[in-house]
Design a protein around this motif. Sequence first.
Motif, PDB file in Angstrom:
ATOM      1  N   ARG A  84       0.827  -1.160   0.046  1.00 15.51           N
ATOM      2  CA  ARG A  84       0.002  -0.013  -0.011  1.00 15.51           C
ATOM      3  C   ARG A  84       1.013   1.239   0.153  1.00 15.51           C
ATOM      4  N   TYR A  85       2.022   1.216   0.602  1.00 12.77           N
ATOM      5  CA  TYR A  85       2.904   2.301   0.726  1.00 12.77           C
ATOM      6  C   TYR A  85       3.482   2.719  -0.675  1.00 12.77           C
ATOM      7  N   LEU A  86       3.945   1.675  -1.383  1.00 12.36           N
ATOM      8  CA  LEU A  86       4.506   1.598  -2.725  1.00 12.36           C
ATOM      9  C   LEU A  86       3.353   2.180  -3.631  1.00 12.36           C
ATOM     10  N   VAL A  87       2.222   2.088  -3.518  1.00 11.05           N
ATOM     11  CA  VAL A  87       1.335   2.479  -4.502  1.00 11.05           C
ATOM     12  C   VAL A  87       1.139   3.965  -4.127  1.00 11.05           C
ATOM     13  N   THR A  88       1.271   4.291  -2.817  1.00 11.45           N
ATOM     14  CA  THR A  88       1.221   5.842  -2.450  1.00 11.45           C
ATOM     15  C   THR A  88       2.396   6.511  -3.154  1.00 11.45           C
ATOM     16  N   MET A  89       3.704   5.777  -2.635  1.00  6.68           N
ATOM     17  CA  MET A  89       4.783   6.312  -3.185  1.00  6.68           C
ATOM     18  C   MET A  89       5.036   6.796  -4.564  1.00  6.68           C
ATOM     19  N   ALA A  90       4.369   5.763  -5.363  1.00 11.18           N
ATOM     20  CA  ALA A  90       4.762   6.053  -6.800  1.00 11.18           C
ATOM     21  C   ALA A  90       3.927   7.213  -7.385  1.00 11.18           C
ATOM     22  N   VAL A 155       8.176   3.380   6.013  1.00 12.16           N
ATOM     23  CA  VAL A 155       6.709   2.945   6.046  1.00 12.16           C
ATOM     24  C   VAL A 155       5.943   2.778   7.133  1.00 12.16           C
ATOM     25  N   LEU A 156       6.555   2.463   8.272  1.00 12.51           N
ATOM     26  CA  LEU A 156       6.019   2.300   9.757  1.00 12.51           C
ATOM     27  C   LEU A 156       5.558   3.729  10.063  1.00 12.51           C
ATOM     28  N   LYS A 157       6.301   4.794   9.695  1.00 12.28           N
ATOM     29  CA  LYS A 157       6.038   6.015  10.116  1.00 12.28           C
ATOM     30  C   LYS A 157       4.914   6.319   9.380  1.00 12.28           C
ATOM     31  N   TRP A 158       4.913   6.102   8.064  1.00 10.78           N
ATOM     32  CA  TRP A 158       3.703   6.394   7.219  1.00 10.78           C
ATOM     33  C   TRP A 158       2.342   5.806   7.751  1.00 10.78           C
ATOM     34  N   ALA A 159       2.570   4.553   8.143  1.00 13.23           N
ATOM     35  CA  ALA A 159       1.001   3.736   8.737  1.00 13.23           C
ATOM     36  C   ALA A 159       0.747   4.608   9.959  1.00 13.23           C
TER      37      ALA A 159
END
Length: 394
Positions: A84-90, A155-159
């Motif tokens: 999910r993070y990678l989708v947002t990062m893209a 990623v964990l900070k993002w979550a």
Amino acid sequence: MTASTMVSVMLPGVHRVRKRRANGGVAEYWYAWRGGPQILKAQANSDVLLAREVARATPKAIQAYEVERKPRGDQNYLYGLITRYLVTMAEDDTLAARTKADRRKHLDRARSDLGQMELRALESRRARATLIEWRDRYKATPKTADELLGAVSTVLKWAHDRGELATNPVEDFPRLYKSNRAEVIWEDHHLEILLQNSEPEFQFAVRLAALSGLREGDLIELPWSAVGTDSIVWQTNKSRRRRTIVIPMTKPLQKLLAEIPKHATTVLASSRKRPWKQAGLAAALRRARLDALEAARKAQNDPQAESGIEGLRFHDLRGTAATNYLLAGLEIADVALILGWKPERVREIAARYISAEAMGRAMVKRMGKNAPKTKAVNRLVNRTQAAPRRATNS
């Protein structure tokens, strides 16, 4: 758009490998990510036939890619969170393409190793130790190991910011890799060796770096249009054009710019009269190192002799620029602002490479520029200069 670019756009993060076979044929393999599962395999006797095989296999490869990239099971595992993070990062336009590529590579490794870890386990007291132990599996390359855990921490900070996790267990984790090159610079004798063994176009690049302090990426992109009478004003590559730096036009810098021929829209140009590329600068530095080493061994008649510039990087010319600015009379805070460094880092360089006498001369130069020119001051100076030397009794 090339076929390779099209694949990268359709399947972000896919890892493609092409090999020449012993029988003269060629093969191409796709993986959902570097180190991930294979999603395409094609073999043929020529590049043309291989392209047809790849085109024929691409639809199934896309389906396999989508399956592998989906979160496994429900949303309660680290694999799904990273995906999910990678989708947002893209979709994040504030991140540079290089940053995205590096982070995706590290997170692909994390998904492969830690994907089945439940998110609730990340909130246990043991989570921090578990993740650090995972990082330590790669401690043979400490910088990469820290980058792996750093990507996971992102990623964990993002979550955590989005309420998916109560905490980030590896926030401010201890680093394995410790590097402080703030005190490493090209001194005058190093520069003399380098310049004596460099091609003229590369000499301009070295001298400009040592006088301006520009990062390598900004250095090769610096246009003549940014060069003014009193300063160079440039929106840096490092900040994705959001930060403007102002480089004061010192006399040595002004003299150098007058020497450089205007072969291109950029200040620096290669022997082909085209803007430099970073790979070209790196190659020129390697050639200079080899020539310097050969010259040293020949001069000393010793096959084990060293050139004296081993271990120095092109980037270390920024430290050289710091010393040049300080000796020109700039204050530490000004130098830090120009280079984008903390003042403490500039102080470290000053303490190691600039003598107290030289710093004193720089202070006097600065005071001379800033001191108020009052009649009282002039009378005091003139009186001091005119006063006879008093005899002393011995």
